[in-house]
Design a protein around this motif. Structure first.
Motif, short mmCIF file in Angstrom:
data_model
loop_
_atom_site.label_atom_id
_atom_site.label_comp_id
_atom_site.label_asym_id
_atom_site.label_seq_id
_atom_site.Cartn_x
_atom_site.Cartn_y
_atom_site.Cartn_z
N LEU A 138 0.94 -1.17 -0.66
CA LEU A 138 0.31 0.15 0.13
C LEU A 138 0.69 1.28 -0.16
CD1 LEU A 138 -3.21 0.78 1.45
CD2 LEU A 138 -1.63 2.03 2.14
N VAL B 28 1.29 3.59 -2.90
CA VAL B 28 1.08 5.47 -2.50
C VAL B 28 2.22 6.55 -2.76
CG1 VAL B 28 0.79 7.32 -0.44
CG2 VAL B 28 -0.87 5.32 -0.96
N SER C 238 2.03 9.14 -5.63
CA SER C 238 2.55 10.98 -5.67
C SER C 238 3.01 11.21 -5.99
CB SER C 238 2.51 10.87 -3.44
OG SER C 238 1.82 10.45 -3.44
N TRP D 217 5.85 16.69 -11.11
CA TRP D 217 5.49 17.82 -12.08
C TRP D 217 5.38 18.78 -11.20
CZ3 TRP D 217 5.69 17.43 -17.46
CH2 TRP D 217 5.12 16.00 -17.83
N PRO E 240 7.61 13.14 -18.30
CA PRO E 240 7.74 11.90 -18.98
C PRO E 240 8.10 10.77 -18.17
CG PRO E 240 8.02 13.49 -20.41
CD PRO E 240 7.68 14.04 -19.46
N GLY E 241 9.43 11.09 -17.62
CA GLY E 241 10.19 9.76 -17.84
C GLY E 241 9.65 9.21 -15.72
N TRP F 169 6.52 9.93 -14.48
CA TRP F 169 5.38 8.79 -14.69
C TRP F 169 5.64 7.51 -14.85
CZ3 TRP F 169 1.34 10.51 -13.70
CH2 TRP F 169 -0.01 11.79 -13.56
N HIS F 170 6.20 7.52 -16.38
CA HIS F 170 7.10 6.06 -16.70
C HIS F 170 7.77 4.75 -15.48
CE1 HIS F 170 3.44 7.25 -19.69
NE2 HIS F 170 4.49 8.45 -19.37
N THR G 265 0.91 4.71 -14.11
CA THR G 265 0.59 4.92 -12.31
C THR G 265 -0.53 4.25 -12.60
OG1 THR G 265 1.28 7.28 -12.86
CG2 THR G 265 -0.52 7.19 -11.35
N GLN G 266 -1.88 4.09 -13.45
CA GLN G 266 -2.72 3.39 -13.61
C GLN G 266 -2.45 2.34 -13.12
OE1 GLN G 266 -4.93 5.13 -14.56
NE2 GLN G 266 -7.07 3.29 -13.72
N MET H 101 -2.00 2.28 -9.48
CA MET H 101 -3.53 2.83 -8.70
C MET H 101 -4.72 0.72 -8.70
SD MET H 101 -4.58 5.70 -8.84
CE MET H 101 -6.46 6.27 -8.53
N LEU I 151 -3.05 -0.26 -6.01
CA LEU I 151 -3.20 0.76 -4.85
C LEU I 151 -4.93 -0.58 -4.24
CD1 LEU I 151 -2.85 2.15 -2.32
CD2 LEU I 151 -3.78 4.21 -4.02
N HIS I 152 -5.63 -0.10 -5.34
CA HIS I 152 -7.45 -0.66 -4.76
C HIS I 152 -7.36 -1.55 -4.25
CE1 HIS I 152 -11.84 -1.44 -5.69
NE2 HIS I 152 -11.68 -0.45 -5.57
#
Lengths: 481, 481, 481, 481
Positions: A368, A372, A376, A382, A444-445, A447-448, A453-454, A457, A460-461
């Motif tokens: 978890l 996060v 985060s 960004w 961008p770096g 993010w990936h 991130t998806q 997510m 995390l769910h």
């Protein structure tokens, strides 16, 4: 043998022949090409830090196989304290290098294998765990730089693995008596060409029928059939052309250098294969890798970068004479707030870490908090870049060449008009650092890195105990089912 | 004379000799140097658009001096409809060029002068307005490309204008019978070297005692004493070295190219001087400039850029086969939402525009909405970049060179492994466009265009009628004073 | 007959017998029950504003049926200027009332019907448009307060309309020779019980087979078979118990009061039915309603509320002596920024409005800007509440009763210890206003007014011209298909 | 004596006579008044939890004075593990009560005094520490409920302490041989009237000349001269009037109840005074209090609340049949992300805690992470409320009275039309819980608990090692001074 020295590392890379291409041309010498040199320098610095008494505690550990001192990048985490030290290493190397610890992915891949090979053996009666330990003992002994490879080429994401070109995911293209033949390509490989070996994992969960894709192995980076095609972007060209690396945004260690790593029917002897057709374990393997990697990537590595950015933004403000303005102080404080919230997530992920699976002795961070941390940071980095871009001023965009400082026609103008609370050159230098961070490839770096991130997510769910939260709400509401 | 053609413009630039430096070297030919060429091409395209029947309505206007058709970049706004068309021009040129309309700042500076020279003359009995009209008639007649220069070098911001080096702000270093001598430097000048003339305004409000700094004038860009020191960054080097401009992120028109524009005792005849010591009008002049410029910069120019980014992100998703994922659709929709909210502010600023000062015939946009446009965009553009960076995937960072597509050793690998729903080259091209936007200099650039966000927050606080809002609250609360 | 006066309105409501329940008890007199009284007072104020020369231009219009002056709440928009005035009305009533214009939904429903009945008639040869005009003429003539009802009870959202209880959506339960029988319930009806008539629309798009649900009609609010079950929350109880309404957060006009409006086999004569089985037009009807309503709700109504909140927050800061702190000024400026960005969207939606369908003479706002207005506000209003909650201080939560100001045991303490730059009572009063806004039901209310944000995201995705943006990106990228 | 039972606690409160006022009336019996009853019930539950074997580890500790088991609310933290347990207690009580642990502030105040009295004695040779230990031993022995009081009335913030009414800050109005006389008032006191004693600290740093304000002491809550004036808001009225507490949003434990606590010349014997004129220590005292309190308030208490909100939102979605929609899942996941990032900060603050001052044996959390916890929560809690308000649907605002479920005229309608995937009553109940959280006083409350966010931004700026970050940036930039 013991810990390798930076010089020994460089010599070993000098000797290793890799088949690597940059901007359409073969790289003849990794130590001389300005782009790959930055990767070699960054990796050499990792060896130097391990030998530095000040950082030894963070950069080294005691092998659970031999009890000997090893580089922490080759260590299997055996306790929450180990996990904390692992995150501290990510923080320290980012603060020092301002770019990748190129041994980081290999380290997290190695921990995932330590955990999952134990589990497979218990379920299936295989002998991957001892095979893995044999490999681990050897690489610890020689202190090899180990890269990790995860992300497959994938092709059209609208199609399943078995629907399109079979080579879009690394897989066994053949099995022999003494080993397997692997084919495919891994994208986004950070610095593999300047490491000694690469640990390759499947890129995602697999289903029945996809057994050929369930393959994990280690391979020497100079193995026959491997080709590295390096990234090439404005910062690559700038570095290639630079007369003086101190005209660059991260002079010594450069940006994160990656490559497309192609496996064109590469032979892997069975002693180096740690998953071989057990499709049902691909998912758990990548999930365990992600656990550690998201903690480090989100909650430590980028925090170290943020420390540099915050420091540079504060200096830029001081150099321009704006550091006392309330909105500047507020912006700096928000940068700290954003960055340290992610840092806290890494600490929490480490201290709440648990042995997984029980009996393996391998410790994994809390999933978890790890997720996060990464989410985060993906959003927060960004914001940090944006705030730094605001403080830095327009000069981040409009900075002239450092060569103007030696151009008789412009030197006096630049020295005069870019001077503020400090001389022009100092101001230009810190502005260049900020250009690297706020107007480079870091957004961008971020993010990936460690996956999208998806994906986090979704993890995390799953990691969040929603049922327990429902129970709390029902109790407050007086609802009984 | 009428509207200039793109070819005539290029020839005129060919003839014009400017003293410009890039990376420590003098630029011999603006049309041949790859960096300055992109500015010339962008500006030529502006001339082409004005001649294009499809865009004529937006790009041209009828001169209020002569009734003849002129380029809208030289037009003084005479109505809310003019202001709407002005914003539409900014939108269209951004959508078309993906970089600066290099005549934009000049246009907004010219409107500010039209308004303020009228006002000074009425208060002080001077003749700036007719002088300005004489200049305006001439430049409209020859359809000159007019640049605008506002931001001073400033130096140490902790010090006042009169406390440090007097040259940190452009000022009159001498007054002669036929003109003035100006000295100083303007930072962040977008494309001045490829325009014919530059309109120079003071960079901020001035106080008593600072009369020498209260100077506004127009100057031919090849005037003696002017030196241009161009920005130089990774994208500059990439362009310099490119064998094929289609390997670049914005092939034809490039990034926004700026320069440090030095005035080393430049002589300006009085007929070209529109403010000359009236310190009390410097503030209102820059404020009027900001009004129009913030509307355009925040609510139209960046909206046009966002349109390109959104289109490219959608294409990248379609090319990768991920366009139907709910989080991708949501990200695209948020990008539209953020961008169009700023666009709405420009429309509102234009339609609520008013004559200012009364009797001048000059229309200025509403200041509240103009500032909201710019602040919203300054924050929002980072969110758009971030969302685009998320959709674009790791390839935005790790893209290899286009030359690999011709390298026999790697061509087949790149074609195979970067292929998805479309061939590799198409995917690489749209990824390169997104690299330009999400990993380039646009983020910081957006903060600082049209002045700092903090300046706009202050303007917005002033423009908001807080007293009226207090009245509303007291009425609801039943408070009587 | 002409415009109704506030007194005439109150008398008419006195005469009207509605079957309404609050907290389990029947409401005997709408003008005397403290909760419903606030709705009557707010509506009466709407009549008063229309009669006020200062506001006449905004609150009245010329009927396109008769040319006579009518209340703008009964006007069909015939031009972009009408749309602007419509949004201005929403702004003004929110600023004045601090709660619903309870005639607002009826007005937007009426515009949707004006547009769609015209279209149905042209496609199907029906006569709804003239029937609608007959109704419109009558209600304009008597200046009736018209409520609008859209949201169905829906029940389990996981099921389709035809799968569950047929009554979950309002529908024709029977057709007779002279009219229809309707059954079902509408949720969240703002103030219907204190209006004269209600215009009922279907709550969403319908498919073949759902013809019985395709029903739009007007009904007197005292019609047999209609029951109103009012909302009941802490603010309702507080108002019921208040000895002095000036101890409340919005003394005169209260919070938005809604009800569950039940149709238990209500008879509607055909002359009052404007859609009767044409399922294919339900979607376009609700979409046209949403167009106008989202512009008003997002870009004007909540902007008026924000004006009160900003004013109250500024006063709270001045009363506490903190108004000069930089972070307070910044918070106030951000509140303005957020609110005015939504306001700009309403203006843009209005001025870009178009006749729809062509030939109908009915003008609809631009859908893109209307949706952006509502989504921006749904997110932004929470930020405004948050900022106000920050400025307001802890007293917003911990405020004691106004009765302590008359309690001999505590009066001197409260007067002494809650005094700051103004006496305690003044400070308590503005704190109570802020309690109403930051600690009341406005946050969730803002999400759900004019439909869910998710619905608007979908509309926005549809309204955005993504294909055109792709074209722009391809042109920049040099991609040819 | 040992731990008090819930019944003993209630009896002790029954016996204690406090001078408390609600809505202008004296409260005769704290256990019978519906508002104060909720505070008594919540506090009794705290005693029950300590006696519950399942929670004993969290709710109790071993006294460092006696080694005996005590309630953790009276414990001085002696290790990072104690700090973790302290945060765990805050989490658990919030999850259980959905309102204040009314012993929380007292606990953190007590820890601050343990640390600072040690420090004062070492610097000044005073005997506060032993005096404090004497008090601590007594209250631990009787397991008293100890409240804490910090925030002064302050009055006009534009004025200094010595400039306005001297009583705006609690201070010594007289010194006697056996004790002191204190005067002033503390704002926002959570539940003091239902605790046995209150520990009072100065509200901020003090300067020379303000010695009379440097006073810390403990006082029985029924002491002569103390008056409690309770907060009164819509939720208070709702509770007063409720026939059945299960019609309320938090039936048993209610909202956070606070009061204005007036000290009208209260005598405090010296044995209960722990700071008496040492102005230079007021700042450090409040700072140490803030350290622990921000960790708990931001990173644990509100996290427990968020767990209830997330659970309730998930249930509301399931009850409405919308729980599978991607945007609902995403919203739930974001709520978890926001909440757990704050939680991680508390964990990090605890595990990085240090003895302070050295030798005292008292452990304080890390200040950087504690402040980040609170600031993150202050912003994040609004986002959580907003997301919950979105998921909950319009019913959160428009919910009718539970009494309609027994009203023959409306019962069948409400049961029919509010039914979805579960019966109406269940849906109403969870909606009421969400109304309490998204449309109640929690938003502003979260800003102001543990002091203003601006105060925390200042602390965070101080706690962040900006100089070290500058050093990192300079090293990367190659800048040598």
């Amino acid at each position: 043998m013991g810990l390798m020295s930076p010089e020994e590392y460089k010599m070993s890379i000098q000797r290793m022949k890799v088949n690597a291409y940059l901007d359409g041309k073969k790289i003849e010498n990794l130590l001389e090409n300005p782009v790959t040199q930055s990767v070699v320098e960054a990796t050499a610095k990792l060896y130097a830090l391990a030998a530095d008494p000040q950082h030894e505690k963070v950069l080294t550990a005691d092998s659970h196989l031999t009890g000997k001192k090893i580089n922490r990048n080759l260590h299997v985490n055996r306790s929450p304290a180990d996990l904390e030290a692992r995150a501290d290493m990510a923080l320290l190397t980012s603060q020092t290098l301002g770019t990748c610890n190129y041994r980081c992915v290999g380290c997290d891949a190695l921990n995932a294998l330590a955990s999952v090979t134990y589990e497979i053996d218990r379920v299936k009666g295989t002998e991957y765990h001892s095979r893995f330990h044999a490999f681990l003992g050897k690489i610890q002994a020689k202190d090899g730089a180990l890269s990790g490879a995860v992300t497959d080429a994938k092709g059209n994401r609208g199609k399943g693995i078995l629907e399109g070109d079979p080579d879009m995911y690394v897989h066994m293209a053949g099995r022999k008596t003494d080993g397997i033949i692997v084919r495919g390509a891994k994208l986004h490989q950070s610095g593999a060409f300047a490491a000694h070996e690469t640990l390759v994992l499947p890129g995602g969960a697999l289903r029945k029928g996809e057994e050929d894709y369930a393959v994990a192995f280690v391979v020497p980076n100079s193995a026959r059939g491997i080709t590295y095609i390096l990234q090439y972007n404005p910062l690559s060209v700038e570095r290639e052309q630079a007369e003086d690396i101190f005209h660059l945004g991260n002079p010594q260690f450069g940006q994160r250098e990656t490559c497309l790593m192609v496996f064109d029917d590469v032979f892997i002897p069975y002693e180096n294969v740690f998953l071989c057709g057990e499709a049902e374990f691909a998912g758990v393997l990548i999930q365990r890798f992600a656990k550690t990697h998201r903690m480090n990537c989100g909650g430590a590595c980028k925090v170290g970068f943020a420390d540099i950015i915050i420091g540079a933004a504060q200096l830029a403000a001081e150099y321009a004479g704006t550091e006392k303005a309330p909105h500047i102080r507020e912006a700096i404080t928000h940068m700290v707030r954003i960055s340290e919230a992610s840092h806290a997530c890494a600490i929490a992920a480490a201290v709440k870490g648990k042995e997984e699976p029980l009996g393996s002795g391998v410790y994994m961070p809390d999933d978890l908090f790890g997720n996060v941390a990464k989410i985060s940071t993906a959003h927060g980095f960004w914001q940090i870049m944006a705030l730094a871009g605001d403080i830095a001023g327009g000069l981040v965009v409009t900075l002239p060449s450092f060569k103007e400082l030696k151009n008789p026609a412009t030197k006096s103008y630049v020295e005069k008009y870019l001077k503020a609370a400090v001389p022009a050159e100092k101001r230009m230098r810190i502005t260049k650092v900020l250009q690297n961070w706020t107007a480079g490839l870091h957004g961008p770096g971020t993010w990936h890195g460690a996956g999208s991130t998806q994906a986090q997510m979704i993890s995390l769910h799953r990691a969040a105990n929603i049922e327990e939260k429902k129970r709390l709400a029902k109790r407050i509401a007086g609802i009984e089912d």
